[in-house]
Write a protein that holds these residues in place. Structure first.
Motif, PDB file in Angstrom:
ATOM      1  N   ARG A 308      27.222  32.816 -26.509  1.00  0.00           N
ATOM      2  CA  ARG A 308      26.911  33.564 -27.724  1.00  0.00           C
ATOM      3  C   ARG A 308      26.520  34.977 -27.314  1.00  0.00           C
ATOM      4  NH1 ARG A 308      22.135  31.006 -29.869  1.00  0.00           N
ATOM      5  NH2 ARG A 308      21.920  30.055 -27.811  1.00  0.00           N
ATOM      6  N   ALA A 309      26.976  35.951 -28.070  1.00  0.00           N
ATOM      7  CA  ALA A 309      26.749  37.358 -27.728  1.00  0.00           C
ATOM      8  C   ALA A 309      25.739  37.969 -28.691  1.00  0.00           C
ATOM      9  CB  ALA A 309      28.060  38.125 -27.788  1.00  0.00           C
ATOM     10  N   PHE A 310      24.775  38.704 -28.129  1.00  0.00           N
ATOM     11  CA  PHE A 310      23.712  39.326 -28.910  1.00  0.00           C
ATOM     12  C   PHE A 310      23.767  40.843 -28.730  1.00  0.00           C
ATOM     13  CE2 PHE A 310      22.450  35.021 -28.233  1.00  0.00           C
ATOM     14  CZ  PHE A 310      21.682  34.656 -29.324  1.00  0.00           C
ATOM     15  N   VAL A 314      20.367  40.488 -32.000  1.00  0.00           N
ATOM     16  CA  VAL A 314      21.006  39.797 -33.129  1.00  0.00           C
ATOM     17  C   VAL A 314      22.303  39.158 -32.652  1.00  0.00           C
ATOM     18  CG1 VAL A 314      22.041  40.072 -35.408  1.00  0.00           C
ATOM     19  CG2 VAL A 314      20.011  41.406 -34.784  1.00  0.00           C
ATOM     20  N   GLU A 315      22.467  37.863 -32.932  1.00  0.00           N
ATOM     21  CA  GLU A 315      23.702  37.190 -32.551  1.00  0.00           C
ATOM     22  C   GLU A 315      24.842  37.688 -33.421  1.00  0.00           C
ATOM     23  OE1 GLU A 315      25.684  32.723 -32.510  1.00  0.00           O
ATOM     24  OE2 GLU A 315      23.490  32.891 -32.439  1.00  0.00           O
ATOM     25  N   ASP A 333      31.313  36.349 -39.067  1.00  0.00           N
ATOM     26  CA  ASP A 333      31.535  36.992 -40.366  1.00  0.00           C
ATOM     27  C   ASP A 333      30.398  37.961 -40.672  1.00  0.00           C
ATOM     28  OD1 ASP A 333      33.822  35.520 -40.654  1.00  0.00           O
ATOM     29  OD2 ASP A 333      32.943  34.037 -42.019  1.00  0.00           O
ATOM     30  N   GLY A 334      30.767  39.135 -41.131  1.00  0.00           N
ATOM     31  CA  GLY A 334      29.757  40.126 -41.506  1.00  0.00           C
ATOM     32  C   GLY A 334      29.371  41.073 -40.395  1.00  0.00           C
ATOM     33  N   HIS A 335      29.940  40.880 -39.209  1.00  0.00           N
ATOM     34  CA  HIS A 335      29.614  41.755 -38.084  1.00  0.00           C
ATOM     35  C   HIS A 335      30.881  42.468 -37.617  1.00  0.00           C
ATOM     36  CE1 HIS A 335      25.487  40.347 -37.468  1.00  0.00           C
ATOM     37  NE2 HIS A 335      25.942  39.137 -37.793  1.00  0.00           N
ATOM     38  N   ALA A 336      30.776  43.774 -37.479  1.00  0.00           N
ATOM     39  CA  ALA A 336      31.904  44.576 -37.012  1.00  0.00           C
ATOM     40  C   ALA A 336      31.900  44.633 -35.493  1.00  0.00           C
ATOM     41  CB  ALA A 336      31.803  45.991 -37.587  1.00  0.00           C
ATOM     42  N   PRO A 337      33.059  44.767 -34.867  1.00  0.00           N
ATOM     43  CA  PRO A 337      33.098  44.934 -33.415  1.00  0.00           C
ATOM     44  C   PRO A 337      32.306  46.177 -33.017  1.00  0.00           C
ATOM     45  CG  PRO A 337      35.288  44.477 -34.264  1.00  0.00           C
ATOM     46  CD  PRO A 337      34.420  44.749 -35.453  1.00  0.00           C
ATOM     47  N   PRO A 338      31.398  46.065 -32.055  1.00  0.00           N
ATOM     48  CA  PRO A 338      30.615  47.231 -31.637  1.00  0.00           C
ATOM     49  C   PRO A 338      31.478  48.230 -30.886  1.00  0.00           C
ATOM     50  CG  PRO A 338      30.103  45.331 -30.267  1.00  0.00           C
ATOM     51  CD  PRO A 338      31.011  44.849 -31.341  1.00  0.00           C
TER      52      PRO A 338
END
Length: 382
Positions: A308-310, A314-315, A333-338
């Protein structure tokens, strides 16, 4: 210090915000979680009146072993002579080798270390190995403690019957240069049984087989002073059963995705915290917009569930493999690629072989790199 990221990160030790500035891929140990894990298991063992002999196959690191000893561990267990000798040279004692060997040269090295002050215990599963240890110990003017290795269901090494255990114990007692210390029985087949009651039942079967061996040894006037075994998955069950005198838990100090679904105490709650992470950096984006990191299968042992990536605690997703050198962030879902340059901290699929991929571990506390510890036994699988 190596010429890799450790050398680049060394100037950051003690600097505010240094955790987020580490060069990657780098192995991180969260000091707060690590120290809590060490103290939690030590306190549980003390309450139950049992000993701990944590297994260094998980970390191979003298600083970690010393922290476990300072918390009350009886000694440190090792899987192979190479890692045991590396820890001894780094000032760790006492040490127990928990697997049989078939090399007289390795036995001679162990005996030589014993002559120089190493407090070494080993396990045997056959008569010839007893004779070899005794001969090497006598030649080195040393003494080595020996335990009879017992197979209670794992199917790897060790004797399976009380009669075999008694026969080997008698052989140990008859030899000069070695002392009979007890028995070992590692129920490795139990450790990752997910359900608590199912694991309890499996562990009870193993302990019943061990109890029969212990009873026979006592009847033969060969009562074992040490009855060692167990692990992270069975520690609470072994504290309850009181057949063992000590537990060889290893993964508890780090934790990993393989142990995450294991209900350790039957309450469905976290017992030990995730303390080990691999820090990676987003170095690019694929044509479809996925973040590509600089940590692949050479940075993680992949024999377990995906990391799991944080990001900033935040995961945000999981890591899929994009090659030996690279990872592919699969965002939730809900997270954009950094963006490129973002640093992620990732859990590990399997902690033991992941630690073995690194020369050092970076000890971090809150947002600060506190120290860089060598992993003295890294790569020593001999």
């Amino acid at each position: 210090m190596s010429n890799g990221v450790a050398a680049l990160n060394a100037p950051l030790v003690g600097a505010a915000g240094s955790r987020a500035r580490l060069e990657t891929p780098s192995l991180l140990l969260d000091a707060t979680a690590f120290e809590k894990n060490v103290s939690v298991l030590a306190e549980m063992a003390a309450v139950r009146g049992m000993g701990l002999r944590p297994h260094a196959k998980t970390h191979k690191c003298a600083a970690i072993a010393k922290a476990q000893l300072e918390a009350g561990a009886l000694g440190i267990a090792c899987a192979k002579p190479g890692e045991l000798l590396a820890l001894f040279e780094a000032g760790v004692n006492p040490l127990m080798l928990t697997a049989p060997v078939a090399s007289r040269l390795k036995i001679d090295r162990l005996a030589a270390a014993a002559a120089r002050g190493a407090d070494i215990a080993v396990v045997v599963d056959r008569a010839q190995l007893i004779a070899d240890y005794a001969a090497s110990a006598r030649a080195a003017s040393a003494t080595i403690s020996i335990l009879v290795d017992c197979d209670t269901g794992l199917g790897r090494t060790g004797v399976t019957t009380p009669a075999e255990a008694v026969a080997l114990a008698r052989m140990i007692e008859a030899e000069e240069g070695v002392t009979y210390a007890g028995v070992q029985a590692y129920a490795g087949n139990v450790q990752h049984v997910l359900g608590f009651e199912e694991r309890r039942a499996a562990n009870r079967v193993a302990n019943e087989r061990l109890q029969a061996i212990v009873t026979a040894l006592k009847a033969a006037d060969l009562a074992p002073g040490i009855i060692t075994g167990g692990g992270t998955g069975s520690h609470m069950l072994d504290f309850e059963d009181q057949v063992l005198t000590e537990v060889q838990a290893g993964s508890y100090v780090f934790m990993d995705e393989g142990y995450r679904p294991v209900d350790l105490h039957g309450a469905g709650e976290e017992v030990f915290r995730f303390a080990l992470f691999v820090a990676v950096t987003v170095i690019a984006h694929s044509a479809n917009g996925e973040a590509i990191t600089d940590g692949g299968t050479k940075s993680f042992a992949i024999d377990g569930p995906p990391p799991r990536a944080f990001l900033d605690g935040v995961e945000i997703g999981t890591i899929a493999w994009a090659g030996d050198e690279f990872g592919r962030l699969k965002t939730h879902d809900g997270h954009a690629p950094p963006p490129a340059g973002a640093r992620l901290e990732c859990t590990v699929p399997h902690c033991d072989p992941t630690a073995n991929l690194y020369d050092v571990v970076h000890l971090v506390r809150d947002d600060v790199l506190e120290a860089i510890w060598p992993i003295e036994g890294r790569g020593l699988s001999d």
